[in-house]
Design a protein around this motif. Structure first.
Motif, PDB file in Angstrom:
ATOM      1  N   MET A   1     -19.756  14.285   1.716  1.00  0.00           N
ATOM      2  CA  MET A   1     -20.841  13.631   1.002  1.00  0.00           C
ATOM      3  C   MET A   1     -22.024  13.433   1.950  1.00  0.00           C
ATOM      4  SD  MET A   1     -20.503  10.226  -1.203  1.00  0.00           S
ATOM      5  CE  MET A   1     -21.887   9.391  -1.815  1.00  0.00           C
ATOM      6  N   ASP A   2     -23.207  13.748   1.477  1.00  0.00           N
ATOM      7  CA  ASP A   2     -24.416  13.618   2.297  1.00  0.00           C
ATOM      8  C   ASP A   2     -24.807  12.162   2.458  1.00  0.00           C
ATOM      9  OD1 ASP A   2     -24.693  16.315   2.657  1.00  0.00           O
ATOM     10  OD2 ASP A   2     -26.049  16.574   0.955  1.00  0.00           O
ATOM     11  N   PRO A   4     -27.384   9.004   2.434  1.00  0.00           N
ATOM     12  CA  PRO A   4     -28.406   8.741   1.416  1.00  0.00           C
ATOM     13  C   PRO A   4     -29.756   9.431   1.629  1.00  0.00           C
ATOM     14  CG  PRO A   4     -27.233   6.750   1.921  1.00  0.00           C
ATOM     15  CD  PRO A   4     -26.723   7.798   2.877  1.00  0.00           C
ATOM     16  N   ARG A   6     -30.527  12.262   2.942  1.00  0.00           N
ATOM     17  CA  ARG A   6     -30.419  13.690   2.612  1.00  0.00           C
ATOM     18  C   ARG A   6     -30.124  13.908   1.139  1.00  0.00           C
ATOM     19  NH1 ARG A   6     -27.320  15.623   7.917  1.00  0.00           N
ATOM     20  NH2 ARG A   6     -29.138  15.741   9.253  1.00  0.00           N
ATOM     21  N   ALA A   7     -29.491  12.947   0.502  1.00  0.00           N
ATOM     22  CA  ALA A   7     -29.181  13.068  -0.919  1.00  0.00           C
ATOM     23  C   ALA A   7     -30.406  12.774  -1.774  1.00  0.00           C
ATOM     24  CB  ALA A   7     -28.050  12.122  -1.290  1.00  0.00           C
ATOM     25  N   VAL A   8     -31.323  11.944  -1.282  1.00  0.00           N
ATOM     26  CA  VAL A   8     -32.500  11.551  -2.052  1.00  0.00           C
ATOM     27  C   VAL A   8     -33.608  12.592  -1.934  1.00  0.00           C
ATOM     28  CG1 VAL A   8     -34.338   9.821  -2.170  1.00  0.00           C
ATOM     29  CG2 VAL A   8     -31.975   9.105  -1.892  1.00  0.00           C
ATOM     30  N   ARG A   9     -33.720  13.223  -0.798  1.00  0.00           N
ATOM     31  CA  ARG A   9     -34.817  14.171  -0.567  1.00  0.00           C
ATOM     32  C   ARG A   9     -34.896  15.288  -1.614  1.00  0.00           C
ATOM     33  NH1 ARG A   9     -35.322  15.956   5.296  1.00  0.00           N
ATOM     34  NH2 ARG A   9     -36.258  13.895   5.418  1.00  0.00           N
ATOM     35  N   VAL A  11     -33.911  15.312  -4.671  1.00  0.00           N
ATOM     36  CA  VAL A  11     -34.288  14.736  -5.964  1.00  0.00           C
ATOM     37  C   VAL A  11     -35.788  14.467  -5.988  1.00  0.00           C
ATOM     38  CG1 VAL A  11     -33.993  12.749  -7.481  1.00  0.00           C
ATOM     39  CG2 VAL A  11     -32.011  13.738  -6.330  1.00  0.00           C
TER      40      VAL A  11
END
Length: 84
Positions: A1-2, A4, A6-9, A11
């Protein structure tokens, strides 16, 4: 799991520029408003400090979104005018 960030970028990169700026403005001013409300609430009457954080943070979030949306639209218009 990335993590946060890296997970938001991805999107945020998928959003149009004005909406992206609106989201960032909402988060920044919302957090600043909530923190301000929390500090004021703790100083005035600590048992209801959470309510003061919401009372100040919620309007700050809406203002941040509106200002970010306008700023993003202006930047997008500026880029389109100067692309010629």
């Amino acid at each position: 799991m990335d993590p946060p960030p890296r997970a938001v970028r991805p999107v945020l990169q998928d959003l149009p520029l004005p909406l992206r700026w609106g989201v960032v403005g909402a988060v920044v001013l919302g957090l600043a408003g909530a923190l301000t409300g929390l500090v004021v609430g703790v100083r005035v009457y600590w048992p209801t400090a959470w309510a003061a954080a919401i009372e100040v943070g919620a309007p700050a979030t809406f203002v941040g979104f509106a200002l970010g949306l306008v700023a993003g639209a202006l930047v997008r218009a500026f880029h389109r005018v100067h692309q010629v």
